[in-house]
Structures are given as C-alpha cells and as structure tokens.
Design a protein around this motif. Structure first.
Motif, mmCIF file in Angstrom:
data_model
loop_
_atom_site.group_PDB
_atom_site.id
_atom_site.type_symbol
_atom_site.label_atom_id
_atom_site.label_comp_id
_atom_site.label_asym_id
_atom_site.label_seq_id
_atom_site.Cartn_x
_atom_site.Cartn_y
_atom_site.Cartn_z
ATOM 1 N N VAL A 17 33.764 22.752 24.491
ATOM 2 C CA VAL A 17 34.896 22.708 23.553
ATOM 3 C C VAL A 17 36.192 22.889 24.336
ATOM 4 N N ALA A 18 37.273 22.416 23.749
ATOM 5 C CA ALA A 18 38.588 22.657 24.339
ATOM 6 C C ALA A 18 38.960 24.115 24.090
ATOM 7 N N SER A 19 39.143 24.870 25.161
ATOM 8 C CA SER A 19 39.440 26.294 25.037
ATOM 9 C C SER A 19 40.127 26.758 26.304
ATOM 10 N N PRO A 20 40.770 27.931 26.269
ATOM 11 C CA PRO A 20 41.400 28.453 27.480
ATOM 12 C C PRO A 20 40.365 28.733 28.561
ATOM 13 N N ASP A 21 40.786 28.620 29.807
ATOM 14 C CA ASP A 21 39.911 28.913 30.928
ATOM 15 C C ASP A 21 39.762 30.409 31.134
ATOM 16 N N ILE A 22 38.681 30.803 31.811
ATOM 17 C CA ILE A 22 38.564 32.160 32.348
ATOM 18 C C ILE A 22 39.386 32.181 33.627
ATOM 19 N N ASP A 23 40.476 32.912 33.587
ATOM 20 C CA ASP A 23 41.408 32.931 34.715
ATOM 21 C C ASP A 23 41.433 34.299 35.380
ATOM 22 N N TYR A 24 41.392 34.294 36.708
ATOM 23 C CA TYR A 24 41.707 35.509 37.457
ATOM 24 C C TYR A 24 42.178 35.129 38.855
ATOM 25 N N HIS A 25 42.771 36.110 39.521
ATOM 26 C CA HIS A 25 43.302 35.896 40.867
ATOM 27 C C HIS A 25 43.066 37.159 41.688
ATOM 28 N N ILE A 26 42.676 36.964 42.935
ATOM 29 C CA ILE A 26 42.493 38.089 43.864
ATOM 30 C C ILE A 26 43.216 37.783 45.172
ATOM 31 N N ALA A 27 43.979 38.746 45.640
ATOM 32 C CA ALA A 27 44.545 38.708 46.984
ATOM 33 C C ALA A 27 44.048 39.962 47.695
ATOM 34 N N ALA A 28 43.454 39.801 48.859
ATOM 35 C CA ALA A 28 42.832 40.951 49.518
ATOM 36 C C ALA A 28 43.071 40.915 51.017
ATOM 37 N N ASN A 29 43.268 42.112 51.582
ATOM 38 C CA ASN A 29 43.379 42.290 53.024
ATOM 39 C C ASN A 29 42.252 43.207 53.497
ATOM 40 N N PHE A 30 41.559 42.785 54.534
ATOM 41 C CA PHE A 30 40.517 43.586 55.153
ATOM 42 C C PHE A 30 40.905 43.820 56.609
ATOM 43 N N HIS A 40 43.243 39.204 64.994
ATOM 44 C CA HIS A 40 42.276 40.125 65.592
ATOM 45 C C HIS A 40 42.057 41.380 64.749
ATOM 46 N N HIS A 41 43.064 41.796 63.957
ATOM 47 C CA HIS A 41 42.941 43.074 63.251
ATOM 48 C C HIS A 41 42.871 42.952 61.737
ATOM 49 N N LYS A 42 43.084 41.738 61.163
ATOM 50 C CA LYS A 42 43.118 41.642 59.709
ATOM 51 C C LYS A 42 42.617 40.280 59.230
ATOM 52 N N ILE A 43 41.963 40.295 58.054
ATOM 53 C CA ILE A 43 41.591 39.079 57.339
ATOM 54 C C ILE A 43 42.274 39.136 55.971
ATOM 55 N N ALA A 44 43.042 38.119 55.636
ATOM 56 C CA ALA A 44 43.705 38.037 54.332
ATOM 57 C C ALA A 44 43.144 36.840 53.574
ATOM 58 N N VAL A 68 32.912 38.976 54.109
ATOM 59 C CA VAL A 68 34.012 39.069 55.072
ATOM 60 C C VAL A 68 33.544 39.928 56.231
ATOM 61 N N ARG A 69 33.632 39.399 57.434
ATOM 62 C CA ARG A 69 33.162 40.188 58.579
ATOM 63 C C ARG A 69 33.973 39.854 59.836
ATOM 64 N N PHE A 70 34.155 40.892 60.614
ATOM 65 C CA PHE A 70 34.811 40.724 61.908
ATOM 66 C C PHE A 70 33.761 40.469 62.972
ATOM 67 N N THR A 71 34.120 39.648 63.936
ATOM 68 C CA THR A 71 33.297 39.445 65.115
ATOM 69 C C THR A 71 34.029 40.036 66.311
ATOM 70 N N LEU A 83 35.007 35.996 60.221
ATOM 71 C CA LEU A 83 34.329 34.964 59.454
ATOM 72 C C LEU A 83 34.403 35.308 57.975
ATOM 73 N N VAL A 84 34.584 34.287 57.130
ATOM 74 C CA VAL A 84 34.619 34.459 55.685
ATOM 75 C C VAL A 84 33.725 33.399 55.053
ATOM 76 N N ASP A 85 32.772 33.823 54.230
ATOM 77 C CA ASP A 85 31.898 32.912 53.493
ATOM 78 C C ASP A 85 32.120 33.117 52.003
ATOM 79 N N CYS A 86 32.089 32.026 51.253
ATOM 80 C CA CYS A 86 32.292 32.097 49.805
ATOM 81 C C CYS A 86 31.210 31.296 49.103
ATOM 82 N N ALA A 87 30.508 31.932 48.155
ATOM 83 C CA ALA A 87 29.508 31.260 47.319
ATOM 84 C C ALA A 87 29.921 31.418 45.867
ATOM 85 N N LYS A 88 29.765 30.363 45.076
ATOM 86 C CA LYS A 88 30.205 30.409 43.680
ATOM 87 C C LYS A 88 29.166 29.749 42.784
ATOM 88 N N ASP A 89 29.069 30.253 41.559
ATOM 89 C CA ASP A 89 28.099 29.706 40.606
ATOM 90 C C ASP A 89 28.655 29.869 39.200
#
Length: 400
Positions: free
Chosen positions: A328-341, A312-316, A265-268, A273-279
């Motif tokens: 196998v059939a099993s519960p998912d790994i679940d999480y949630h994030i809400a963030a303000n920068f 101009h002042h915040k990224i959510a 997360v970066r301000f210009t 700009l926000v970039d997301c990479a997942k693996d």
C-alpha cells in the motif's frame, strides 16, 4: 587538607578546547590520548587546531617535587561541529565527562527549545535540572554506571520558520488519532546516554587493558518491528484491512522483523574494515475477515551506508534507512545513524527516527560478547510514521 584537583571551566569551539583546573601551585602535566601536550605550573590550557566534531580524552595530573603523580583527573570531551546543517541537533553539540576522585560530572551543549532535563543513573531518576550539566557526588568509586539524560521540546521550537506548518499538522494529527494526543504528536524526544567505567579503573596509575586495545571490533544491530500479531491498516478504506505483525517484544536474536541491519566495524593493524548486511521482512495483508489477501517484500535499496570515512584512529559511518510497505502507499520506516568508532575502544553513536514502529539497537564489543541494548523506542502506532509527526533523537557514547 590538600587542594583537590578539579576542572573549573571547560569551553569548546569547532577547532579548540580550553579548560581551567584548580590552581594547586605546583606542576601539572596534561596528556591527550596518551601523549604529553603540556607540563608546567599554569592552571589553564587551550588545545588548538583540532578537528570539528572530534572526540578527545585528556588526563590532567598533579605532580610532586619528584615528578610522581599525586592526583589525577580524566576528561572526555570534543569539539563542536557546525560544518553541516544537521537535522539531528545532537550531532552538533558536545557531551563532556569529567572523572575525578570525588565525582562524575557530565555536561552537554544547549539544545534550542529545551528548558529542563531528567537525569537517570542505571534507570533510576536522580534529578531534574534546568542546567546543561549534572554532577554525581554519590557514585561508588568501584562501580561502572550508565547515565540517561532525557528531554522534550515542542516541535515548533526546533525549526521556528521552516517547519511551523509541520507543527500545526502534528497538532491536528494528535487531535484526530485515538492513540495519540495533540501534545505528544508535536513533542520531540531527546535521549543522551553515557556509559562510564568505574573511577577506580579510569583513574588507575597503570593503564588498563582497554588503553592498549589496538584492533577493537564492534557489531551493531538495528531492528524495526511490529509488536502485535495482527494490526489494522490506518486507512479503513483499503482492501488490505489488516497486516500481520511480528508478534514479539524487544529481542536482538528474533527472526521476526520489518527490517534488520547488521554492521561490523573493526580495526586492523594498518586500517579498518566495515561490513553491512541488510534484510527486509515479508509484509502480509489480510482482508476484513482477517484472511490472507496478499504478500510481498519491500526493496532493501532504501537502506544505504551513505558514507564511510576512516583513518588510523577512527571509523566514521553514516547510515540512512527508508523502507516502505510494498502493498500500500504509506510512509516509509525512516531512521538515520551517524557513528564514530575509535581505535582506543570508544564509540559515539547518534540516531533519529520516526516514533513508529518499534526501534531497537544493540551493540557487541568483540565477537564473543553478548548483545547490549543501546537504544529502544516503543511503537506509538503506524500513523506516527507520517511526515508531520515529531521524531525521537538519541545519542550514546562510552568512557571506558
């Protein structure tokens, strides 16, 4: 002895912030995020027309007859947010920090069903309180501190009607699971973390370097992993009797994990700009002899950056994570994030997750900084990923 400037009352709604400070009999000046919004002899101020769920920083200054500052308070607070029906109640409450020459005070909104809080400073237990506030009179003026506010509540208190069945299932789970207990399985955990710079820095006459940050940047890394080398399948009837774990402890640079998400997360100068990479790591199953049986990689489609709002002042950002076992059939790994920068260098990150597997979250400020851990939660067993089990909720913000 001169009258010491202190905040005596602080109240918030979703669109206003009201506070009263010591009646010094002289002129006081209030700045919000660096702009003067009041100057006069009154000792109260109501800031209206604010945005719900927004963070604000106020400076209250006492002036002498020549207009020079003779006392100063810094206040970081925010408006409440009742626009959405949040699963995580920490998204609705406000967390306020008041820094004066004599103390650091932290206050937080009430959480239904919680009757007491444990207060830690830099990992040391300072107090247990039934109040929604804590005042640290022993803090060194020249030192920065991290405060932890920890609490628990029974699951049935969180959603009295809608999830009473969930509470009963959690209690039953605790009765039959050898790694758990009825009490633990039906007990939600809450952590509020506040990083506070030294009062010497926050109350300095001249703006510090951070006050001038125009294009701050953060890197956030979220990893889930299994600490064991090999662990049994909770379903003893499955042909996949064991699974390969990641065989490690908490480590931001580890290449072994169930899932990994990297946010940049970066301000210009003109925006953000926000970039997301997942693996997703490979899942390997063994038979009852602990010999290799099967391997596969789960889809990363369940990791989704649901929403990005920026001005101009915040990224959510709003990140949701739901990744299952591909074998196998099993519960998912679940999480949630809400963030303000915020452009001024402040962040407010709120998360919740199941209490399995291990969860670890790290943050860098700038490209060359070291990873700093902002959240960790130890795995309580794969069965804790089941829907009826209590979750863990956490929130971290800084005042630096």
């Amino acid at each position: 002895m001169p009258i010491r400037l202190e905040v005596e009352l602080l109240e918030q709604t979703d669109t206003s912030i009201f506070f009263i400070w010591t009646n010094t009999g002289g002129t006081c000046r209030i700045e919000r995020d660096g702009k003067v919004i009041y100057k006069g002899t009154e000792n109260s101020f109501k800031d209206e027309g604010l945005t719900p769920g927004e963070l604000y920083i106020y400076t209250i200054e006492r002036l002498d007859l020549e207009g020079r500052v003779i006392d100063r308070i810094k206040l970081q607070t925010g408006t409440e947010n009742y626009l959405d029906d949040f699963v995580n109640q920490l998204q609705q409450i406000t967390v306020s920090t008041i820094v004066s020459d004599s103390k650091v005070a932290i206050a937080w909104g009430a959480i239904e069903g919680i009757t007491s809080f444990e207060i830690y400073r830099n990992g040391e237990l300072l107090a247990t309180t039934e109040k929604n506030q804590f005042t640290d009179l022993q803090a060194d003026r020249k030192k920065a501190y991290t405060y932890w506010i920890q609490a628990k509540r029974p699951l049935e208190r969180s959603e009295e009607n809608k999830k009473h069945r969930k509470s009963l299932l959690a209690t039953f789970f605790g009765a039959v699971n050898i790694r758990s207990s009825q009490e633990k399985a039906a007990m939600e955990e809450f952590w509020i973390i506040k990083r506070v710079a030294s009062r010497e820095q926050l109350l300095a006459e001249q703006p510090t370097q951070k006050d001038h940050i125009q294009q701050p940047e953060w890197q956030l890394r979220y990893l889930t992993f299994l600490g064991e080398e090999i662990l049994p399948n909770p379903n003893p009837l499955s042909l996949n009797r064991f699974f390969k774990g990641d065989g490690r402890s908490f480590d931001p640079e580890s290449k072994e994990y169930r899932t990994r998400v990297d946010l940049n997360v970066r301000f210009t100068k003109d925006g953000a700009l926000v970039d997301c990479a997942k693996d997703v790591g490979t899942t390997i199953a063994y038979n009852w002899r602990k010999k290799f049986r099967k391997a596969d990689v789960a889809s990363s489609d369940g990791i989704e950056l649901k929403e990005i709002k920026e001005d101009h002042h915040k990224i959510a950002i709003d990140l949701k994570h739901s990744v299952g076992n591909p074998l196998v059939a099993s519960p998912d790994i679940d999480y949630h994030i809400a963030a303000n920068f915020y452009r001024i260098g402040v962040y407010d990150i709120i998360g919740n997750h199941d209490q399995a597997p291990n969860h670890e979250v790290y943050l860098k400020t700038g490209r060359n900084a070291d990873w700093g851990q902002i959240h960790e939660a130890e795995d309580k067993g794969l069965s804790w990923m089941a829907g009826p089990i209590a979750s863990q909720y956490w929130r971290i913000s800084n005042f630096e």
